[in-house]
Design a protein around this motif. Sequence first.
Motif, PDB file in Angstrom:
ATOM      1  N   ARG A  11       0.827  -1.211   0.000  1.00 36.68           N
ATOM      2  CA  ARG A  11       0.000   0.000   0.000  1.00 36.68           C
ATOM      3  C   ARG A  11       0.863   1.263   0.000  1.00 36.68           C
ATOM      4  NH1 ARG A  11      -5.141   0.056   0.137  1.00 36.68           N
ATOM      5  NH2 ARG A  11      -5.294  -1.967   1.130  1.00 36.68           N
ATOM      6  N   GLY A  12       0.543   2.171  -0.930  1.00 41.31           N
ATOM      7  CA  GLY A  12       1.236   3.437  -1.026  1.00 41.31           C
ATOM      8  C   GLY A  12       2.534   3.376  -1.811  1.00 41.31           C
ATOM      9  N   LYS A  13       2.937   2.195  -2.227  1.00 47.68           N
ATOM     10  CA  LYS A  13       4.167   2.033  -3.003  1.00 47.68           C
ATOM     11  C   LYS A  13       3.812   1.485  -4.378  1.00 47.68           C
ATOM     12  CE  LYS A  13       6.597   0.744   1.164  1.00 47.68           C
ATOM     13  NZ  LYS A  13       7.076  -0.414   1.904  1.00 47.68           N
ATOM     14  N   ALA A  14       4.630   1.786  -5.352  1.00 52.60           N
ATOM     15  CA  ALA A  14       4.404   1.272  -6.703  1.00 52.60           C
ATOM     16  C   ALA A  14       4.625  -0.240  -6.718  1.00 52.60           C
ATOM     17  CB  ALA A  14       5.351   1.939  -7.680  1.00 52.60           C
ATOM     18  N   PHE A  15       3.669  -0.969  -7.289  1.00 48.13           N
ATOM     19  CA  PHE A  15       3.769  -2.424  -7.404  1.00 48.13           C
ATOM     20  C   PHE A  15       3.356  -2.816  -8.812  1.00 48.13           C
ATOM     21  CE2 PHE A  15       1.890  -6.736  -6.963  1.00 48.13           C
ATOM     22  CZ  PHE A  15       3.032  -7.404  -6.560  1.00 48.13           C
ATOM     23  N   ASP A  16       4.240  -3.496  -9.533  1.00 43.86           N
ATOM     24  CA  ASP A  16       3.973  -3.911 -10.908  1.00 43.86           C
ATOM     25  C   ASP A  16       3.311  -5.284 -10.903  1.00 43.86           C
ATOM     26  OD1 ASP A  16       3.881  -4.162 -13.624  1.00 43.86           O
ATOM     27  OD2 ASP A  16       6.043  -4.040 -13.928  1.00 43.86           O
ATOM     28  N   LEU A  17       2.150  -5.393 -11.538  1.00 46.70           N
ATOM     29  CA  LEU A  17       1.403  -6.648 -11.586  1.00 46.70           C
ATOM     30  C   LEU A  17       1.843  -7.568 -12.723  1.00 46.70           C
ATOM     31  CD1 LEU A  17      -2.182  -5.310 -10.861  1.00 46.70           C
ATOM     32  CD2 LEU A  17      -0.769  -6.692  -9.346  1.00 46.70           C
ATOM     33  N   LYS A  18       2.825  -7.155 -13.516  1.00 47.69           N
ATOM     34  CA  LYS A  18       3.273  -7.969 -14.648  1.00 47.69           C
ATOM     35  C   LYS A  18       3.732  -9.341 -14.154  1.00 47.69           C
ATOM     36  CE  LYS A  18       6.198  -8.004 -18.697  1.00 47.69           C
ATOM     37  NZ  LYS A  18       7.108  -7.231 -19.532  1.00 47.69           N
ATOM     38  N   GLY A  19       3.217 -10.394 -14.790  1.00 45.62           N
ATOM     39  CA  GLY A  19       3.579 -11.759 -14.431  1.00 45.62           C
ATOM     40  C   GLY A  19       2.664 -12.394 -13.398  1.00 45.62           C
ATOM     41  N   GLN A  20       1.805 -11.620 -12.769  1.00 44.45           N
ATOM     42  CA  GLN A  20       0.883 -12.160 -11.772  1.00 44.45           C
ATOM     43  C   GLN A  20      -0.230 -12.958 -12.469  1.00 44.45           C
ATOM     44  OE1 GLN A  20       1.130 -11.643  -8.270  1.00 44.45           O
ATOM     45  NE2 GLN A  20       3.148 -10.891  -8.890  1.00 44.45           N
ATOM     46  N   THR A  21      -0.678 -14.019 -11.829  1.00 46.09           N
ATOM     47  CA  THR A  21      -1.747 -14.851 -12.370  1.00 46.09           C
ATOM     48  C   THR A  21      -2.972 -14.731 -11.485  1.00 46.09           C
ATOM     49  OG1 THR A  21      -0.143 -16.407 -13.269  1.00 46.09           O
ATOM     50  CG2 THR A  21      -2.396 -17.191 -13.053  1.00 46.09           C
ATOM     51  N   GLY A  22      -4.128 -14.571 -12.124  1.00 42.80           N
ATOM     52  CA  GLY A  22      -5.378 -14.448 -11.380  1.00 42.80           C
ATOM     53  C   GLY A  22      -6.531 -15.030 -12.176  1.00 42.80           C
ATOM     54  N   GLU A  23      -7.722 -14.804 -11.671  1.00 44.91           N
ATOM     55  CA  GLU A  23      -8.930 -15.338 -12.294  1.00 44.91           C
ATOM     56  C   GLU A  23      -9.850 -14.189 -12.676  1.00 44.91           C
ATOM     57  OE1 GLU A  23     -12.688 -17.835 -10.642  1.00 44.91           O
ATOM     58  OE2 GLU A  23     -10.719 -18.703 -10.294  1.00 44.91           O
ATOM     59  N   VAL A  24     -10.388 -14.246 -13.892  1.00 36.99           N
ATOM     60  CA  VAL A  24     -11.315 -13.210 -14.337  1.00 36.99           C
ATOM     61  C   VAL A  24     -12.570 -13.286 -13.471  1.00 36.99           C
ATOM     62  CG1 VAL A  24     -12.738 -12.368 -16.242  1.00 36.99           C
ATOM     63  CG2 VAL A  24     -10.451 -13.257 -16.697  1.00 36.99           C
ATOM     64  N   ALA A  25     -12.863 -12.184 -12.777  1.00 34.08           N
ATOM     65  CA  ALA A  25     -14.035 -12.130 -11.909  1.00 34.08           C
ATOM     66  C   ALA A  25     -15.270 -11.672 -12.688  1.00 34.08           C
ATOM     67  CB  ALA A  25     -13.790 -11.187 -10.736  1.00 34.08           C
ATOM     68  N   ASN A  26     -15.063 -10.746 -13.630  1.00 32.99           N
ATOM     69  CA  ASN A  26     -16.182 -10.195 -14.379  1.00 32.99           C
ATOM     70  C   ASN A  26     -15.654  -9.464 -15.606  1.00 32.99           C
ATOM     71  OD1 ASN A  26     -18.749  -9.411 -15.069  1.00 32.99           O
ATOM     72  ND2 ASN A  26     -19.073  -8.070 -13.309  1.00 32.99           N
ATOM     73  N   VAL A  27     -16.461  -9.410 -16.644  1.00 38.81           N
ATOM     74  CA  VAL A  27     -16.161  -8.596 -17.818  1.00 38.81           C
ATOM     75  C   VAL A  27     -17.325  -7.629 -17.970  1.00 38.81           C
ATOM     76  CG1 VAL A  27     -15.720  -8.562 -20.294  1.00 38.81           C
ATOM     77  CG2 VAL A  27     -14.878 -10.464 -18.916  1.00 38.81           C
ATOM     78  N   LEU A  28     -17.034  -6.346 -17.797  1.00 41.77           N
ATOM     79  CA  LEU A  28     -18.083  -5.332 -17.826  1.00 41.77           C
ATOM     80  C   LEU A  28     -18.437  -4.965 -19.258  1.00 41.77           C
ATOM     81  CD1 LEU A  28     -16.536  -3.030 -15.101  1.00 41.77           C
ATOM     82  CD2 LEU A  28     -18.265  -4.787 -14.789  1.00 41.77           C
ATOM     83  N   ASN A  29     -19.683  -5.227 -19.641  1.00 41.84           N
ATOM     84  CA  ASN A  29     -20.137  -4.835 -20.972  1.00 41.84           C
ATOM     85  C   ASN A  29     -21.572  -4.309 -20.959  1.00 41.84           C
ATOM     86  OD1 ASN A  29     -21.473  -7.216 -20.617  1.00 41.84           O
ATOM     87  ND2 ASN A  29     -20.333  -8.341 -22.163  1.00 41.84           N
ATOM     88  N   ASP A  30     -22.243  -4.414 -19.813  1.00 40.51           N
ATOM     89  CA  ASP A  30     -23.562  -3.797 -19.688  1.00 40.51           C
ATOM     90  C   ASP A  30     -23.788  -3.365 -18.246  1.00 40.51           C
ATOM     91  OD1 ASP A  30     -23.971  -6.284 -18.470  1.00 40.51           O
ATOM     92  OD2 ASP A  30     -26.022  -6.428 -19.185  1.00 40.51           O
ATOM     93  N   TRP A  31     -24.654  -2.398 -18.083  1.00 44.14           N
ATOM     94  CA  TRP A  31     -24.995  -1.872 -16.769  1.00 44.14           C
ATOM     95  C   TRP A  31     -26.495  -1.655 -16.739  1.00 44.14           C
ATOM     96  CZ3 TRP A  31     -26.549   3.138 -14.943  1.00 44.14           C
ATOM     97  CH2 TRP A  31     -26.486   3.266 -13.559  1.00 44.14           C
ATOM     98  N   LYS A  32     -27.173  -2.396 -15.888  1.00 41.53           N
ATOM     99  CA  LYS A  32     -28.635  -2.334 -15.774  1.00 41.53           C
ATOM    100  C   LYS A  32     -29.305  -2.542 -17.129  1.00 41.53           C
ATOM    101  CE  LYS A  32     -28.811   0.546 -11.692  1.00 41.53           C
ATOM    102  NZ  LYS A  32     -29.374   1.737 -11.060  1.00 41.53           N
ATOM    103  N   GLY A  33     -28.759  -3.485 -17.909  1.00 47.20           N
ATOM    104  CA  GLY A  33     -29.359  -3.823 -19.188  1.00 47.20           C
ATOM    105  C   GLY A  33     -28.950  -2.935 -20.345  1.00 47.20           C
ATOM    106  N   ARG A  34     -28.154  -1.912 -20.098  1.00 44.11           N
ATOM    107  CA  ARG A  34     -27.710  -1.012 -21.163  1.00 44.11           C
ATOM    108  C   ARG A  34     -26.264  -1.328 -21.516  1.00 44.11           C
ATOM    109  NH1 ARG A  34     -28.759   4.884 -19.266  1.00 44.11           N
ATOM    110  NH2 ARG A  34     -27.944   5.251 -21.361  1.00 44.11           N
TER     111      ARG A  34
END
Length: 73
Positions: free
Chosen positions: A22-45
């Motif tokens: 926290r408060g320091k620069a941290f590069d996420l390059k190379g980190q592995t994670g899981e897609v939680a969500n892909v935002l493409n609509d909001w309340k049907g729009r």
Amino acid sequence: MQAGDRVTVEASVVVFNHPEHRGKAFDLKGQTGEVANVLNDWKGRVISPTLPVIVAFGRYKAHFRADELKAAD
């Protein structure tokens, strides 16, 4: 890319709000994670967010563009 896919951060993405760095620069390059969500609509729009892919790294989540990620092996 859809929720549940395992991905690796391919581009250099620097964050300052990572819980372990926290408060320091941290590069996420190379980190592995899981897609939680892909935002493409909001309340049907249909929306077009700048950073539509939300990836969870444990309890920490970050937003990415699709070109910053690649499928994990």
